[in-house]
Design an enzyme around this catalytic site. Structure first.
Site, PDB file in Angstrom:
ATOM      1  N   SER A  95      16.023  12.739  -0.976  1.00  0.00           N
ATOM      2  CA  SER A  95      14.687  13.002  -0.997  1.00  0.00           C
ATOM      3  C   SER A  95      14.223  13.066   0.497  1.00  0.00           C
ATOM      4  O   SER A  95      14.648  13.551   1.363  1.00  0.00           O
ATOM      5  CB  SER A  95      13.635  12.165  -2.032  1.00  0.00           C
ATOM      6  OG  SER A  95      12.392  12.805  -1.981  1.00  0.00           O
ATOM      7  N   ASP A 217      13.950  20.855 -10.200  1.00  0.00           N
ATOM      8  CA  ASP A 217      13.370  19.786  -9.493  1.00  0.00           C
ATOM      9  C   ASP A 217      11.942  20.289  -9.298  1.00  0.00           C
ATOM     10  O   ASP A 217      11.755  21.184  -8.319  1.00  0.00           O
ATOM     11  CB  ASP A 217      14.296  19.596  -8.306  1.00  0.00           C
ATOM     12  CG  ASP A 217      13.697  18.388  -7.531  1.00  0.00           C
ATOM     13  OD1 ASP A 217      12.653  17.987  -8.022  1.00  0.00           O
ATOM     14  OD2 ASP A 217      14.383  17.753  -6.538  1.00  0.00           O
ATOM     15  N   HIS A 245      14.440  14.889  -9.981  1.00  0.00           N
ATOM     16  CA  HIS A 245      14.529  14.754  -8.570  1.00  0.00           C
ATOM     17  C   HIS A 245      15.789  13.720  -8.097  1.00  0.00           C
ATOM     18  O   HIS A 245      16.034  13.704  -6.999  1.00  0.00           O
ATOM     19  CB  HIS A 245      13.279  14.345  -7.991  1.00  0.00           C
ATOM     20  CG  HIS A 245      13.184  14.290  -6.473  1.00  0.00           C
ATOM     21  ND1 HIS A 245      13.490  15.221  -5.899  1.00  0.00           N
ATOM     22  CD2 HIS A 245      12.879  13.253  -5.660  1.00  0.00           C
ATOM     23  CE1 HIS A 245      13.127  15.133  -4.509  1.00  0.00           C
ATOM     24  NE2 HIS A 245      12.921  13.919  -4.450  1.00  0.00           N
TER      25      HIS A 245
END
Lengths: 267, 426
Positions: A95, A217, A245
């Site tokens: 991320s 996602d 995610h």
């Protein structure tokens, strides 16, 4: 400053293996990686850490100024590399940490040999000609969500102890409530994560890079993955048949396999 | 309620029958109806979030039909954008790692564009060999609760804001008080040829203006006035009296420097103020220094103040008695006692306020006292002059710690010792 303590550094795996540095994203800590660590540990020296302000880091080292920009988090990465004298590091960032890795590699390129960007997004907010998936209002809603979950009754999210270093006997409970965070620090991390525009930094990437995205996602949709892939010449894009995610949790085998294939294949 | 093997009391038989009937009616409520019409939302999702089953209560809240939801929507599709982000960054990882998550605050996109605050709890159902199969989730309407919490949150933010403001105000106030306190003391003592001077002011609390004061100033070419005193009380009112006292003493001394006359003038001024309702008085020593061939002649008078101490060149120390001097400012007419001495080279005159002698020392918190002060002065090295004496006393005050709870002023004046014959450094 003891960096190993400050960033709660954990080292595991093959001591003489090539280094894989795993960096967690916003919302949790190094525990995020625990389902892929066993697969990586067979061949690699695996280094994990918590950013200051997350997990079991030393929160007294936190300052709003430093951690209000991704450069502050990149400095944590570089501090860990320096402390352990890491070279030829394969950096795996989840991320927001994917972009933190880009910044760290731009600052000290000699340390990094590979970049694995898991569910990356260089810009979450939509703009003319760019779709990140969110509006500024959405991000404000998230910040409100954080606030409402830190009010105390939601034990999973609120820290069991808040800044109570003189009561180490509570440490065990803290471990049990991993992913809990000090609300003020989490808020700063959230703002920094979701309001930063790092698109221009993608151009600085020179090391072989894997973009690892999930098929479904909501945080980093596929068009963002395609954008990152296109912005880093020579990068490889792998789309996991996974939802959410966090593929390292929802599809750990496939995630570990994609990482090892990339690291081994490009060696 | 539970029927046991014991025989029922015949008198209760009828009540029990009624209760049984009520239970039977409840049992007609089928499990399906309990699920569909439960007072909370229920849903089951596949591991990828696809909704496999959902109850009527939740569908009604959402304003959606079962056909549009089951197999077509994921749980996150039901959430507002902020909650969706929260779900993906916090809820989903926790659920995957722990297998259950309790009571997390989220918002649903409810019917007709409304937002419904809810509390969500999920548990993963696993197969016999531990494989996760599906997620069961309950959703509670938390509208009232959230409104209350929003108030709490706002209250907490307001309190935090107020705390910051108060801290800033306190800092500003302390700054102002420090400036004001400084204005009650000379910024520097004047340089007087042949005279060594030293002073020290210990502030007991940065939040309170102290009432101690001192000064040293020229009267003419060969004479200087000095004083040191203590206005009763602390705070702004005491500071106002301190200011009045200080300027009255200086003006009176220029008019007539005789110590008893100066204190008498101050007494008149303060007692007029005293009779107006502010019952503040002070104690003070006022005196003059006059240069002589062999040192300085000291004439002073005391109004109720701790005795001046003279440390002689030979190391001995003595108090200058001023018996019977009255507090200044209480009575319209007051009596002040004069005293005189000579400061030859090596002698030091020490004036101090009672913060020093009334400090509490030791485990039994006894008064420090006059005798201890004289012994302390006597115990100093032989060449101790005003500066060295004040430095030593400052260290002594620090050593009192919290035993020293009052402001303390020190003023030391003395003719420097003559260099030993033939022995001084070049």
């Amino acid at each position: 400053m003891d960096i190993r303590h400050r960033n709660n550094v954990t080292v595991t795996g093959r001591a003489d293996g090539p280094v894989v540095l795993l960096a967690h994203g916003f919302g949790c800590d190094q525990n995020m990686w625990r389902m892929v660590v066993p697969a990586l540990a067979e061949e690699y020296r695996v280094v994990l850490f918590d950013y200051v302000g997350s997990g079991r880091s030393d929160s007294s080292a936190w300052s709003e100024q430093r951690y209000s920009s991704l450069a502050g988090y990149a400095q944590d990465v570089l501090d860990v590399c320096q402390e352990l004298d890491l070279r030829d590091v394969a950096f795996v960032g989840h991320s927001v940490s994917a972009m933190v890795g880009v910044l760290a590699a731009a600052k000290e390129p000699e340390r990094f040999s590979r970049l694995v960007m898991v569910a990356p997004s260089p810009r979450y907010i939509d703009e003319d000609g760019y779709r990140g998936g969110f509006s500024a209002e959405d991000i404000n809603e998230l910040l409100e969500s954080l606030d409402s979950n830190y009010l105390g009754w939601s034990a999973a999210m609120a820290p069991v102890i808040m800044g109570n270093p003189d009561r180490p006997e509570l440490g065990a409970e803290l471990t049990a409530s991993f992913c809990a965070a000090d609300p003020d620090k989490a808020r700063v991390f959230a703002s920094t994560t979701f309001l930063t525009d790092s698109r221009a930094d993608l151009r600085t990437v020179t090391v072989p890079t894997l973009v690892l995205e999930c098929a479904h996602d909501v945080i980093a949709p596929r068009e963002v993955g395609a954008y990152v892939h296109a912005a880093i010449p020579g990068s490889r894009l792998v789309t996991l048949n996974a939802t959410g995610h966090c593929p390292q949790l929802s599809a750990p085998e496939a995630t570990a396999q994609a990482i090892t294939a990339f690291l081994g294949g490009s060696r | 309620m539970c029927r046991t093997g014991a025989l029922p009391d015949p008198d209760e038989e009828q009540d029990v029958d009624t209760t049984d009937a009520a239970f039977t009616a409840l049992l007609e409520d089928s499990a399906e109806e309990l699920y569909e019409q439960a007072p909370c939302g229920y849903l089951s999702t596949l591991m990828d979030g696809t909704i496999a089953k959902i109850n009527t209560t939740l569908l009604d809240w959402l304003g959606l039909s079962r056909r549009r939801v089951v197999g077509r929507m994921r749980f996150t599709d039901l959430l507002t954008m902020g909650s969706k982000l929260y779900h993906e960054t916090h809820y989903a990882p926790l659920l995957q790692m722990k297998g259950h998550v309790n009571g997390i605050a989220m918002e649903l996109r409810a019917a007709e564009g409304a937002r419904l605050p809810v509390l969500v709890t999920s548990k993963v159902k696993t197969s016999a060999d531990g494989e996760p199969l599906l997620v069961r989730t309950t959703v509670f309407d938390a509208s009232d609760r959230r409104a209350y919490e929003t108030e709490l949150l706002r209250g907490r933010q307001a309190a935090e804001q107020a705390r910051r403001q108060a801290e800033a105000d306190r800092e500003r106030l302390q700054e102002a008080l420090a400036v004001l306190q400084q204005s009650l003391l000379p910024t520097a003592l004047p340089v007087i040829p042949g005279l060594e001077t030293a002073s020290h002011y210990h502030t007991a609390s940065p939040d309170l203006l102290g009432g101690d004061f001192y000064d040293l100033f020229p009267l003419d070419d060969a004479r200087w006035g000095f004083f040191l005193g203590d206005v009763c009380g602390k705070g702004p009112q005491a500071a106002a009296v301190t200011s009045l006292t200080r300027y009255t003493l200086r003006a009176a001394a220029l008019h007539n420097p005789d110590p008893v006359e100066v204190l008498t003038t101050l007494n008149t001024v303060l007692s007029q103020r005293y009779s107006s309702g502010d019952t503040r008085y002070c104690t003070a020593i006022y005196g003059t220094l006059e240069r002589r061939d062999d040192g300085f002649a000291v004439d002073l008078a005391s109004g109720g103040h701790p005795l001046a101490l003279v440390r002689r060149a030979d190391g001995g120390a003595e108090y200058l008695p001023t018996p019977g001097g009255m507090l200044i400012g209480i009575m319209p007419r007051a009596k002040f006692t004069p005293a005189s001495t000579m400061l030859v080279p090596g002698d030091t005159l020490l004036l101090y306020t009672d913060g020093l002698t009334e400090a509490r020392i030791g485990p039994r918190r006894e008064l420090y006292g006059d005798d201890a002060l004289r012994a302390f002065a006597t115990a100093q090295p032989s060449a101790t002059g005003p500066q060295a004496l004040v430095t030593a006393l400052t260290a002594l005050l620090d050593s009192f710690g919290d035993g020293l709870d009052d402001d303390t002023a020190l003023l030391a004046l003395g003719a420097p010792a003559l260099a030993p014959a033939g022995g001084g450094p070049a």
